[in-house]
Design a protein around this motif. Structure first.
Motif, PDB file in Angstrom:
ATOM      1  N   ALA A  55       0.833  -1.208   0.000  1.00  0.00           N
ATOM      2  CA  ALA A  55       0.000   0.000   0.000  1.00  0.00           C
ATOM      3  C   ALA A  55       0.865   1.255   0.000  1.00  0.00           C
ATOM      4  O   ALA A  55       2.001   1.257   0.485  1.00  0.00           O
ATOM      5  N   ASP A  56       0.330   2.341  -0.538  1.00  0.00           N
ATOM      6  CA  ASP A  56       1.006   3.634  -0.496  1.00  0.00           C
ATOM      7  C   ASP A  56       0.679   4.320   0.826  1.00  0.00           C
ATOM      8  O   ASP A  56      -0.474   4.353   1.251  1.00  0.00           O
ATOM      9  N   GLY A  57       1.725   4.877   1.463  1.00  0.00           N
ATOM     10  CA  GLY A  57       1.517   5.629   2.690  1.00  0.00           C
ATOM     11  C   GLY A  57       1.810   4.825   3.941  1.00  0.00           C
ATOM     12  O   GLY A  57       2.167   3.650   3.894  1.00  0.00           O
ATOM     13  N   GLY A  58       1.651   5.489   5.072  1.00  0.00           N
ATOM     14  CA  GLY A  58       1.880   4.852   6.355  1.00  0.00           C
ATOM     15  C   GLY A  58       3.222   5.229   6.955  1.00  0.00           C
ATOM     16  O   GLY A  58       4.125   5.734   6.276  1.00  0.00           O
ATOM     17  N   THR A  59       3.326   4.989   8.258  1.00  0.00           N
ATOM     18  CA  THR A  59       4.560   5.252   9.006  1.00  0.00           C
ATOM     19  C   THR A  59       5.054   3.951   9.623  1.00  0.00           C
ATOM     20  O   THR A  59       4.297   3.259  10.311  1.00  0.00           O
ATOM     21  N   GLU A 255       6.687   7.835   5.950  1.00  0.00           N
ATOM     22  CA  GLU A 255       7.729   8.102   6.946  1.00  0.00           C
ATOM     23  C   GLU A 255       8.283   6.799   7.510  1.00  0.00           C
ATOM     24  O   GLU A 255       7.593   5.776   7.568  1.00  0.00           O
ATOM     25  N   ILE A 256       9.518   6.891   7.955  1.00  0.00           N
ATOM     26  CA  ILE A 256      10.126   5.867   8.804  1.00  0.00           C
ATOM     27  C   ILE A 256      10.599   6.571  10.061  1.00  0.00           C
ATOM     28  O   ILE A 256      11.373   7.530   9.993  1.00  0.00           O
ATOM     29  N   GLU A 735      12.815   1.908  -0.343  1.00  0.00           N
ATOM     30  CA  GLU A 735      11.658   2.359  -1.106  1.00  0.00           C
ATOM     31  C   GLU A 735      10.600   1.282  -1.283  1.00  0.00           C
ATOM     32  O   GLU A 735       9.448   1.586  -1.613  1.00  0.00           O
ATOM     33  N   ASP A 736      10.962   0.008  -1.048  1.00  0.00           N
ATOM     34  CA  ASP A 736       9.997  -1.086  -1.208  1.00  0.00           C
ATOM     35  C   ASP A 736       9.303  -1.475   0.099  1.00  0.00           C
ATOM     36  O   ASP A 736       8.366  -2.280   0.087  1.00  0.00           O
ATOM     37  N   MET A 737       9.758  -0.939   1.201  1.00  0.00           N
ATOM     38  CA  MET A 737       9.155  -1.286   2.494  1.00  0.00           C
ATOM     39  C   MET A 737       7.757  -0.681   2.617  1.00  0.00           C
ATOM     40  O   MET A 737       7.491   0.408   2.112  1.00  0.00           O
ATOM     41  N   GLY A 738       6.875  -1.390   3.320  1.00  0.00           N
ATOM     42  CA  GLY A 738       5.548  -0.841   3.558  1.00  0.00           C
ATOM     43  C   GLY A 738       4.604  -1.877   4.136  1.00  0.00           C
ATOM     44  O   GLY A 738       5.020  -2.958   4.567  1.00  0.00           O
ATOM     45  N   PHE A 739       3.335  -1.532   4.135  1.00  0.00           N
ATOM     46  CA  PHE A 739       2.286  -2.401   4.663  1.00  0.00           C
ATOM     47  C   PHE A 739       1.494  -2.994   3.503  1.00  0.00           C
ATOM     48  O   PHE A 739       1.171  -2.302   2.531  1.00  0.00           O
TER      49      PHE A 739
END
Length: 754
Positions: A55-59, A255-256, A735-739
């Motif tokens: 998904a796009d977005g998230g911290t 964000e991270i 750049e590939d990290m996320g939920f």
């Protein structure tokens, strides 16, 4: 810092080892047709998912050990968080792949190659034409040149921690166009791919003031998928925000947040919803594993009160029901507090069901260091005897098997399995062999049962006075197998007080049983009936030792029992074993106890001293105040450069002291130094690897350092986090990290499992 102990910083990597020129070294595995490098013992475990499923977005809230003191990786106090920030926000010409080998980073480079070797080595970099700094300026030769001048070592106004490789550069100039950078070396340099990773902008490297001070607290100009938004030392956080000028695949996360959380508090922080990703210790692994099985609470062997024995429970019951009202009130309050803690623990377990453990092996190994500067270990035969007494396979299995990781000992000081320079060269020293260890000790003059001179330790009181403790008087009334003092020091390998005391306790318990059998009758629920003196009886139970823990006095010793203590010139063979005492070092202490037991079998006693983590390296390891120690070194893709100072021969400094760099064992040889020098100056990669493996064989033969096992990498991650976790060798792709998107399948461990 890993759960299994304190590790020197990667930027300060260096150590050295003593001579073995006369020792025969087997033919190198590199001479055969089969590649001895092999594969990594464990693959990365990052919850891999295609970008389309993220998904796009998230911290992402990610635990770190500390907020860094500096954001400049080339300064002496840079740490692991400094490196993590640099990986996310700065260019790197090369990044490491899953095998720990450098690969060109196409986001910054189109091509890099050696275009000339005579009369000088020339490397030509062709930059990605889209690569720009966050202020819009193109990345180019001016940035390369500024970094070279700052790190070359020629200008002492720059407070640099390392200049390896940069000191070999003669000049840097623009190529045919702005996208080309031409680097000419004054001396050949095999590890040229290690340079300019990370690359700082000329704004940072251009002047000593900006290098020394400005880059410590902030990075105004960056060039990665993320930019540095803020460093909040009050809340112990570093915030990285998506870089709008990034030309590659846009970062999935907004964000991270890198949040400093102590390792022993991370499980609670995960359960409280304060973290999404965190490296954890083995105890937290157990908690998350149990929670993932769907049970609402921990097993009876976990959580508050799990360390209490049946006797402790009986004593608590007796005190709470006893006639001493004040003691009963205190006990009732303590029991109520424990119930509250147990309830909180159960709630945490429920919250931890949303996490999983991702496992790999760190690009670092734990070793046993032997200080060869003085004492018994100055004799190479004694060091080799120590090494031959140790069962490295058993130690690796004890640490890694319970964690579900491959338990294979490390076979090289200079690389790990899968890396290009790896080969198992431990045959230069040999495996575990008790008879050979004893023969080496005998050859060195250490014999069993020799007369011992009375030795008065510094700080000890006069003989016979209260508080005296001597180490090694056979038959002494107050000696013990493991005698621990108030400062955390205890001797392993003295006489047999423990079995004698256990026999005495068992005889007393037998006598009590005959006098009052009711005390040993069990009720239907398994608890014992207590008489009026229940409190005293429960105390005796805990003091008597565990039935069956020791054989009756006079029983024949089993095969492989400990040899008699060794002595030479009236002195016992006792080695000082220094260990960190912090909560994250329990694994090291367990390994040390096993090593002590192995050494005891060949007649070597150990004096174990636990010291504070913060003083472990500075006051003990770096200063040489130890005989044996356990600590870890990071593996490098460029061992000819990074490992040389670790194994280089110590040399006298101008002031008369010994310059050991990071050679904490003080063991080194001219031959090893020469092999490193040849390897770093040889542009033929195969030849350079062969020299590195040859150097490793000589290091093994000198027995100054014994690699034991690759360190476990254990990461707790929310089950819907993709492309993050236990990275192993691999440089994270931020750049590939996320939920995961809703409805997306659970990610696989790594791309190969997809």
């Amino acid at each position: 810092m890993s759960h299994d102990g304190v590790a020197p910083r990667a930027v300060m990597r260096s150590v050295a080892f003593l001579s073995a020129g006369a020792l025969a070294v087997p033919l190198l595995a590199g001479c055969s047709s089969e590649d001895p490098a092999g594969k990594p013992l464990a693959a990365s475990d990052i919850g891999f998912a295609d970008r389309s499923l993220v998904a796009d977005g998230g911290t992402l809230r990610w635990a770190v050990d500390s907020v860094p003191d500096t954001l400049n990786t080339f300064q002496s106090d840079a740490d692991a968080t400094t490196t993590r920030v640099a990986q996310a926000v700065l260019p790197a010409m090369y990044r490491l792949d899953a095998n720990g080998r450098p690969q060109l980073d196409a986001d910054y480079l189109e091509k890099a190659e050696v275009v000339e070797t005579e009369p000088r080595q020339v490397v030509l970099y062709k930059l990605n034409q889209q690569a720009v700094w966050s202020d819009g300026r193109e990345i180019g030769a001016a940035d390369f040149a500024a970094q070279w001048r700052a790190l070359s070592g020629k200008d002492t106004a720059y407070w640099t921690a390392r200049n390896a490789g940069y000191d070999r550069i003669e000049k840097i100039e623009r190529g045919k166009n702005d996208l080309e950078v031409k680097v000419t070396f004054a001396r050949p340099y095999a590890d040229w791919k290690s340079l300019f990773s990370p690359l700082y902008p000329k704004d940072v490297m251009g002047t000593p003031d900006s290098f020394n001070d400005s880059a410590r607290k902030k990075l105004k100009v960056t060039a990665g998928p993320f930019a540095l938004e803020k460093v909040d030392r009050k809340d112990d956080e570093v915030t990285l925000a998506r870089n709008p000028r990034w030309w590659g695949h846009p970062a999935k996360l907004n964000e991270i947040v890198l949040r400093a959380v102590p390792r022993d508090k991370r499980a609670a922080a995960l359960a409280a919803g304060e973290l999404d990703l965190a490296e954890i210790d083995p105890e937290s692994v157990k908690r998350i594993t149990v929670a993932a099985k769907g049970t609402r609470s921990a097993t009876p062997l976990m959580g508050p009160g799990s360390n209490l024995s049946a006797a402790d429970a009986l004593r608590s019951w007796a005190v709470a029901k006893g006639t001493d009202e004040e003691a009963a009130d205190d006990e009732i309050s303590a029991r109520e507090k424990q119930r509250e803690e147990a309830a909180a623990y159960a709630r945490q377990q429920q919250a931890l069901r949303g996490f999983e453990v991702r496992r790999s092996l760190e690009p670092a190994y734990t070793q046993l260091a032997l200080n060869g500067a003085e004492g018994p270990l100055a004799d190479e035969r004694v060091r080799r005897a120590v090494a031959r007494a140790i069962d490295r396979e058993a130690l690796a299995s004890a640490v890694l098997t319970p964690l579900g990781l491959p338990a294979e000992p490390v076979g090289s000081h200079l690389a790990l399995s899968g890396q290009a320079a790896y080969a198992d060269n431990s045959g230069a020293l040999g495996g575990q062999d008790t008879a050979e260890a004893q023969a080496l000790l005998a050859d060195a003059g250490w014999v069993p049962g020799g007369p011992l001179k009375e030795e008065k330790k510094k700080g000890d009181k006069a003989a016979g006075s209260k508080g005296e403790k001597t180490a090694g008087s056979k038959g002494e009334k107050d000696s013990s197998d493991e005698e621990e003092s108030e400062d955390g020091t205890y001797i392993v390998g003295e006489d047999d007080k423990a079995p004698r005391e256990a026999d005495k306790a068992l005889r007393e318990a037998d006598r009590e049983k005959k006098q009052d059998p009711r005390k040993h009758q069990e009720s239907g629920d398994g608890s014992q009936h207590l008489a009026q003196d229940g409190k005293q009886y429960a105390n005796k139970l805990t003091q008597g030792g565990a039935p069956g823990a020791y054989a009756p006095r006079g029983t024949a010793a089993p095969a492989g029992a400990a040899a008699g203590a060794l002595a030479k010139d009236g002195k016992p063979l006792t080695l000082r074993f220094v260990l960190p005492s912090g909560p994250g070092s329990q694994t090291l202490r367990t390994v040390a106890d096993r090593i002590s037991g192995m050494l005891q079998k060949v007649g070597i006693r150990t004096e174990i001293t636990k010291v504070a983590d913060e003083s472990y390296f500075k006051d003990h390891i770096a200063s040489g105040q130890f005989d044996l120690a356990l600590y870890s070194w990071p593996a490098s893709a460029f061992p000819a450069t990074d490992a040389r100072p670790i194994y280089a021969k110590p040399v006298p400094a101008a002031d008369g002291s010994l310059n050991v760099e990071q050679n904490y064992t003080r063991v080194g040889t001219d031959q090893v130094d020469q092999l490193f020098d040849q390897a770093v100056s040889t542009l033929d990669e195969d030849e350079s690897r062969g020299l590195i493996r040859k150097a490793d064989s000589r290091i093994w033969a000198a027995a100054g350092s014994i690699p034991l096992y690759q360190r476990p990498q254990l990461t707790a991650a929310r089950t819907n986090i993709a492309n993050a976790g236990a990275f192993g060798f691999q440089t994270p792709v931020f750049e590939d990290m996320g939920f995961l998107r809703k409805g997306a399948a659970h990610p696989s461990a790594s791309p190969t499992e997809k």
